[in-house]
Design an enzyme around this catalytic site. Sequence first.
Site, PDB file in Angstrom:
ATOM      1  N   TRP A  60       3.443   4.132   4.960  1.00 19.60           N
ATOM      2  CA  TRP A  60       3.061   2.713   5.101  1.00 19.60           C
ATOM      3  C   TRP A  60       4.063   1.844   4.347  1.00 19.60           C
ATOM      4  O   TRP A  60       4.433   0.762   4.777  1.00 19.60           O
ATOM      5  CB  TRP A  60       1.638   2.456   4.562  1.00 19.60           C
ATOM      6  CG  TRP A  60       0.593   2.563   5.632  1.00 19.60           C
ATOM      7  CD1 TRP A  60      -0.311   3.572   5.778  1.00 19.60           C
ATOM      8  CD2 TRP A  60       0.338   1.632   6.707  1.00 19.60           C
ATOM      9  NE1 TRP A  60      -1.103   3.328   6.878  1.00 19.60           N
ATOM     10  CE2 TRP A  60      -0.735   2.140   7.461  1.00 19.60           C
ATOM     11  CE3 TRP A  60       0.910   0.422   7.100  1.00 19.60           C
ATOM     12  CZ2 TRP A  60      -1.248   1.491   8.585  1.00 19.60           C
ATOM     13  CZ3 TRP A  60       0.406  -0.235   8.222  1.00 19.60           C
ATOM     14  CH2 TRP A  60      -0.659   0.299   8.948  1.00 19.60           C
ATOM     15  N   TRP A 109      -6.177 -23.875   8.536  1.00 24.10           N
ATOM     16  CA  TRP A 109      -6.448 -23.425   7.163  1.00 24.10           C
ATOM     17  C   TRP A 109      -7.044 -24.563   6.357  1.00 24.10           C
ATOM     18  O   TRP A 109      -6.770 -25.739   6.630  1.00 24.10           O
ATOM     19  CB  TRP A 109      -5.156 -22.959   6.483  1.00 24.10           C
ATOM     20  CG  TRP A 109      -4.465 -21.805   7.130  1.00 24.10           C
ATOM     21  CD1 TRP A 109      -3.229 -21.822   7.715  1.00 24.10           C
ATOM     22  CD2 TRP A 109      -4.923 -20.449   7.238  1.00 24.10           C
ATOM     23  NE1 TRP A 109      -2.889 -20.576   8.177  1.00 24.10           N
ATOM     24  CE2 TRP A 109      -3.913 -19.709   7.899  1.00 24.10           C
ATOM     25  CE3 TRP A 109      -6.085 -19.776   6.839  1.00 24.10           C
ATOM     26  CZ2 TRP A 109      -4.034 -18.342   8.175  1.00 24.10           C
ATOM     27  CZ3 TRP A 109      -6.187 -18.412   7.114  1.00 24.10           C
ATOM     28  CH2 TRP A 109      -5.179 -17.718   7.771  1.00 24.10           C
ATOM     29  N   TRP A 137      -0.378  -8.653   3.463  1.00 20.16           N
ATOM     30  CA  TRP A 137      -1.109  -9.923   3.629  1.00 20.16           C
ATOM     31  C   TRP A 137      -1.174 -10.308   5.097  1.00 20.16           C
ATOM     32  O   TRP A 137      -2.204 -10.752   5.594  1.00 20.16           O
ATOM     33  CB  TRP A 137      -0.482 -11.035   2.771  1.00 20.16           C
ATOM     34  CG  TRP A 137      -1.040 -11.004   1.380  1.00 20.16           C
ATOM     35  CD1 TRP A 137      -0.468 -10.415   0.282  1.00 20.16           C
ATOM     36  CD2 TRP A 137      -2.305 -11.515   0.943  1.00 20.16           C
ATOM     37  NE1 TRP A 137      -1.303 -10.545  -0.801  1.00 20.16           N
ATOM     38  CE2 TRP A 137      -2.435 -11.217  -0.422  1.00 20.16           C
ATOM     39  CE3 TRP A 137      -3.343 -12.196   1.579  1.00 20.16           C
ATOM     40  CZ2 TRP A 137      -3.560 -11.576  -1.177  1.00 20.16           C
ATOM     41  CZ3 TRP A 137      -4.467 -12.564   0.834  1.00 20.16           C
ATOM     42  CH2 TRP A 137      -4.569 -12.249  -0.535  1.00 20.16           C
ATOM     43  N   TRP A 144      -2.964 -17.184   3.918  1.00 16.88           N
ATOM     44  CA  TRP A 144      -2.594 -15.904   3.301  1.00 16.88           C
ATOM     45  C   TRP A 144      -1.418 -16.070   2.341  1.00 16.88           C
ATOM     46  O   TRP A 144      -1.290 -15.330   1.361  1.00 16.88           O
ATOM     47  CB  TRP A 144      -2.301 -14.834   4.351  1.00 16.88           C
ATOM     48  CG  TRP A 144      -1.221 -15.191   5.354  1.00 16.88           C
ATOM     49  CD1 TRP A 144      -1.400 -15.788   6.552  1.00 16.88           C
ATOM     50  CD2 TRP A 144       0.202 -14.973   5.244  1.00 16.88           C
ATOM     51  NE1 TRP A 144      -0.199 -15.960   7.199  1.00 16.88           N
ATOM     52  CE2 TRP A 144       0.803 -15.466   6.422  1.00 16.88           C
ATOM     53  CE3 TRP A 144       1.016 -14.401   4.273  1.00 16.88           C
ATOM     54  CZ2 TRP A 144       2.178 -15.414   6.650  1.00 16.88           C
ATOM     55  CZ3 TRP A 144       2.392 -14.343   4.490  1.00 16.88           C
ATOM     56  CH2 TRP A 144       2.958 -14.844   5.665  1.00 16.88           C
ATOM     57  N   GLU A 190       0.536   7.449   3.452  1.00 24.15           N
ATOM     58  CA  GLU A 190       0.560   6.208   2.652  1.00 24.15           C
ATOM     59  C   GLU A 190       2.001   5.884   2.244  1.00 24.15           C
ATOM     60  O   GLU A 190       2.411   4.731   2.267  1.00 24.15           O
ATOM     61  CB  GLU A 190      -0.321   6.324   1.406  1.00 24.15           C
ATOM     62  CG  GLU A 190      -1.799   6.409   1.705  1.00 24.15           C
ATOM     63  CD  GLU A 190      -2.331   5.245   2.539  1.00 24.15           C
ATOM     64  OE1 GLU A 190      -1.934   4.098   2.283  1.00 24.15           O
ATOM     65  OE2 GLU A 190      -3.137   5.493   3.450  1.00 24.15           O
ATOM     66  N   ASN A 230      -6.295  -0.261  -3.703  1.00 31.58           N
ATOM     67  CA  ASN A 230      -5.966  -0.708  -2.342  1.00 31.58           C
ATOM     68  C   ASN A 230      -7.192  -1.188  -1.554  1.00 31.58           C
ATOM     69  O   ASN A 230      -7.139  -2.208  -0.870  1.00 31.58           O
ATOM     70  CB  ASN A 230      -5.268   0.419  -1.586  1.00 31.58           C
ATOM     71  CG  ASN A 230      -4.922   0.003  -0.169  1.00 31.58           C
ATOM     72  OD1 ASN A 230      -4.189  -0.954   0.039  1.00 31.58           O
ATOM     73  ND2 ASN A 230      -5.471   0.708   0.811  1.00 31.58           N
TER      74      ASN A 230
HETATM   75  C1  LIG Z   1      -3.107  -7.695   0.339  1.00 33.03           C
HETATM   76  C2  LIG Z   1      -2.333  -6.472  -0.113  1.00 33.03           C
HETATM   77  C3  LIG Z   1      -1.165  -6.623  -0.860  1.00 33.03           C
HETATM   78  C4  LIG Z   1      -0.423  -5.506  -1.259  1.00 33.03           C
HETATM   79  N1  LIG Z   1       0.721  -5.683  -2.010  1.00 33.03           N
HETATM   80  C5  LIG Z   1       1.450  -4.602  -2.378  1.00 33.03           C
HETATM   81  C6  LIG Z   1       2.631  -4.765  -3.150  1.00 33.03           C
HETATM   82  O1  LIG Z   1       3.053  -5.882  -3.479  1.00 33.03           O
HETATM   83  N2  LIG Z   1       3.300  -3.643  -3.529  1.00 33.03           N
HETATM   84  C7  LIG Z   1       2.892  -2.390  -3.166  1.00 33.03           C
HETATM   85  O2  LIG Z   1       3.545  -1.406  -3.533  1.00 33.03           O
HETATM   86  N3  LIG Z   1       1.799  -2.221  -2.412  1.00 33.03           N
HETATM   87  C8  LIG Z   1       1.057  -3.277  -2.014  1.00 33.03           C
HETATM   88  N4  LIG Z   1      -0.081  -3.088  -1.269  1.00 33.03           N
HETATM   89  C9  LIG Z   1      -0.370  -1.742  -0.736  1.00 33.03           C
HETATM   90  C10 LIG Z   1      -1.303  -0.860  -1.590  1.00 33.03           C
HETATM   91  O3  LIG Z   1      -2.457  -1.559  -1.934  1.00 33.03           O
HETATM   92  C11 LIG Z   1      -0.631  -0.312  -2.846  1.00 33.03           C
HETATM   93  O4  LIG Z   1       0.616   0.259  -2.538  1.00 33.03           O
HETATM   94  C12 LIG Z   1      -1.513   0.758  -3.503  1.00 33.03           C
HETATM   95  O5  LIG Z   1      -2.771   0.243  -3.815  1.00 33.03           O
HETATM   96  C13 LIG Z   1      -0.837   1.283  -4.737  1.00 33.03           C
HETATM   97  O6  LIG Z   1      -1.668   2.187  -5.393  1.00 33.03           O
HETATM   98  P1  LIG Z   1      -1.256   3.710  -5.554  1.00 33.03           P
HETATM   99  O7  LIG Z   1       0.124   3.798  -6.114  1.00 33.03           O
HETATM  100  O8  LIG Z   1      -2.324   4.364  -6.310  1.00 33.03           O
HETATM  101  O9  LIG Z   1      -1.236   4.178  -4.052  1.00 33.03           O
HETATM  102  P2  LIG Z   1      -1.426   5.644  -3.410  1.00 33.03           P
HETATM  103  O10 LIG Z   1      -2.647   5.580  -2.578  1.00 33.03           O
HETATM  104  O11 LIG Z   1      -1.341   6.698  -4.437  1.00 33.03           O
HETATM  105  O12 LIG Z   1      -0.191   5.726  -2.402  1.00 33.03           O
HETATM  106  C14 LIG Z   1       1.086   6.248  -2.792  1.00 33.03           C
HETATM  107  C15 LIG Z   1       2.170   5.199  -2.579  1.00 33.03           C
HETATM  108  O13 LIG Z   1       2.268   4.845  -1.198  1.00 33.03           O
HETATM  109  C16 LIG Z   1       2.619   3.465  -1.073  1.00 33.03           C
HETATM  110  N5  LIG Z   1       1.523   2.778  -0.372  1.00 33.03           N
HETATM  111  C17 LIG Z   1       0.227   3.130  -0.329  1.00 33.03           C
HETATM  112  N6  LIG Z   1      -0.472   2.309   0.486  1.00 33.03           N
HETATM  113  C18 LIG Z   1       0.409   1.404   0.952  1.00 33.03           C
HETATM  114  C19 LIG Z   1       0.297   0.291   1.843  1.00 33.03           C
HETATM  115  N7  LIG Z   1      -0.856  -0.029   2.441  1.00 33.03           N
HETATM  116  N8  LIG Z   1       1.413  -0.441   2.107  1.00 33.03           N
HETATM  117  C20 LIG Z   1       2.593  -0.120   1.548  1.00 33.03           C
HETATM  118  N9  LIG Z   1       2.748   0.935   0.703  1.00 33.03           N
HETATM  119  C21 LIG Z   1       1.685   1.691   0.410  1.00 33.03           C
HETATM  120  C22 LIG Z   1       2.781   2.929  -2.492  1.00 33.03           C
HETATM  121  O14 LIG Z   1       4.149   3.017  -2.852  1.00 33.03           O
HETATM  122  C23 LIG Z   1       1.933   3.889  -3.301  1.00 33.03           C
HETATM  123  O15 LIG Z   1       2.313   3.980  -4.644  1.00 33.03           O
HETATM  124  C24 LIG Z   1      -0.856  -4.201  -0.865  1.00 33.03           C
HETATM  125  C25 LIG Z   1      -2.025  -4.071  -0.123  1.00 33.03           C
HETATM  126  C26 LIG Z   1      -2.763  -5.180   0.248  1.00 33.03           C
HETATM  127  C27 LIG Z   1      -4.011  -4.997   1.061  1.00 33.03           C
END
Ligand SMILES: Cc1cc2nc3c(=O)[nH]c(=O)nc-3n(C[C@H](O)[C@H](O)[C@H](O)COP(=O)(O)OP(=O)(O)OC[C@H]3O[C@@H](n4cnc5c(N)ncnc54)[C@H](O)[C@@H]3O)c2cc1C
Length: 486
Positions: A286, A314, A390, A367, A283, A349
């Site tokens: 990602w 759209w 997005w 989007w 993650e 997420n």
């Molecule tokens: C439509 C959409 C918009 C999003 N916008 C953002 C945003 O603006 N900022 C953001 O940080 N994340 C975004 N995310 C990704 C993700 O949802 C969040 O990073 C995550 O939910 C944060 O929760 P956590 O810290 O508990 O993640 P954990 O599951 O604990 O993951 C650890 C860290 O990994 C990174 N991470 C995890 N998943 C992703 C992912 N899919 N993409 C990028 N980084 C990730 C984050 O830094 C996160 O804190 C988005 C996802 C979607 C579907």
Amino acid sequence: MSSTHIVWFRNDLRVADQAALAAAVSGAEADGGAVLPVFVLDDADADGWAPGGASRWWLHHSLKALAADLEKLGAPLVLRRGKALDVIPELAAEAKAAVVHAGASAEPAARRIDRALAEALPKQGSALKRHRTTMLFNPNEVRTQSGGPYGVYTPFSRACFALGVAPPVPAPARIQGAAPPASDRLEDWALLPGGPGSREPDWAGGLRDTWQPGAAGAERRLAAFLKDGLLHYDARRNLPGIASTSALSPHIRFGEISGAAVWHAAVAAAGNAGKGLETFLKELLWREFSIHLLWHNPALPDAPLRPEFARMPWREDGAALRAWQRGLTGVPIVDAGMRQLWQTGWMHNRVRMIVASFLVKHLLIPWQEGERWFWDTLVDADLAANSASWQWVAGSGADAAPYFRIFNPVLQGAKFDADGAYVRRFVPELAKLDAAHIHAPWEAPEAALRAAGVALGATYPRPIVDLAEGRRRALAAYEAIRSEAA
Ligand SMILES: Cc1cc2nc3c(=O)[nH]c(=O)nc-3n(C[C@H](O)[C@H](O)[C@H](O)COP(=O)(O)OP(=O)(O)OC[C@H]3O[C@@H](n4cnc5c(N)ncnc54)[C@H](O)[C@@H]3O)c2cc1C
């Protein structure tokens, strides 16, 4: 000759594992000079992506915490508001700085500013030095075998694992601070809703109850996650009804803790064995992949990576967009997610994917509308992660979910919030509905609704779109742009 070394803090608001700060400190130690930490609030030069409301709230508290940490180490933080392109050269001249150390960013506006400063500063006897403070790797370091950028996540993540993440470096024990020039007062920036100078009501109560911005808050979250969450992360991370993920994202977004520090703490806590660890590190990658995509595709926040999506038919539907934003679509898991976002500045997420899919597919709303709303309301709003995610959900991005894979929000709710705990928490008007009906109240027998005190159309909306019909409309729209492209 002793000189001043400016550290320009950006999305790296910490003192530990902060390469720009470390370089300034060692530069000052080497030439008997001093360190001047600065932060510039530059809303003008952001390509329309100045921090949104929730980010401004976070920034206020994060800067306060950083200023306190720097003060303790011996170097007060100087705040200035204005175009970085003007402010940084002014500060460098005032302080007679030899070097401005700054974190490198993948954001197009920051890159443009850096290119201009790299030319301008030497003309006044100073220099810009950029450091890797927000990424695990330099964007050009992760390359395919033919030397190009990656467009697909899995081989990208393999390449990252093969490179290995450098261990974090501790905070300096002491900083020789320079005599600080005049600083703005943080309070005068009016970043807090309802605070002095703000024209907004105070909507941040839920944010205050949920978060502790700053490095200490980040450490606390990390410790809690390593103790209780990491081991079960793989099995539970998709369950929004429990604290199944780290919730570190806003701390990482503002750089209050470095990605490397999180990475190595997780490895140390889990050993190298657990599946939870592997999934968690993926993650973090990602996030890195989003940065990689933005670096190589500067138009990512605004334009679809797959050009055929520019022709998507759209819909413009202000009423549906507002219902989505307010959590009043009549689809419980969607409404719960949107209300979690509004109340806490964060959303799980799995639910982000569900609400995003609902907007761009069932409602056929661009989007970019969702991306803007998230930008304003998320405390972790990040240009790279938000736009890449997005586009991923919309199907218009690199390595995106195929457009025809349309989440059914009822099945998603039943699978990941089986007992309905998440919906009950954020949609209290459905709290008494039994688990069998909570994700599709419009299918519940009248008696079950009555027993739960639910009157559809009165206490809770009917769905604003027929899910089967919305799905058909989305698939038809996608077919149309595909056949035009063929
Ligand atoms: C439509 C959409 C918009 C999003 N916008 C953002 C945003 O603006 N900022 C953001 O940080 N994340 C975004 N995310 C990704 C993700 O949802 C969040 O990073 C995550 O939910 C944060 O929760 P956590 O810290 O508990 O993640 P954990 O599951 O604990 O993951 C650890 C860290 O990994 C990174 N991470 C995890 N998943 C992703 C992912 N899919 N993409 C990028 N980084 C990730 C984050 O830094 C996160 O804190 C988005 C996802 C979607 C579907």
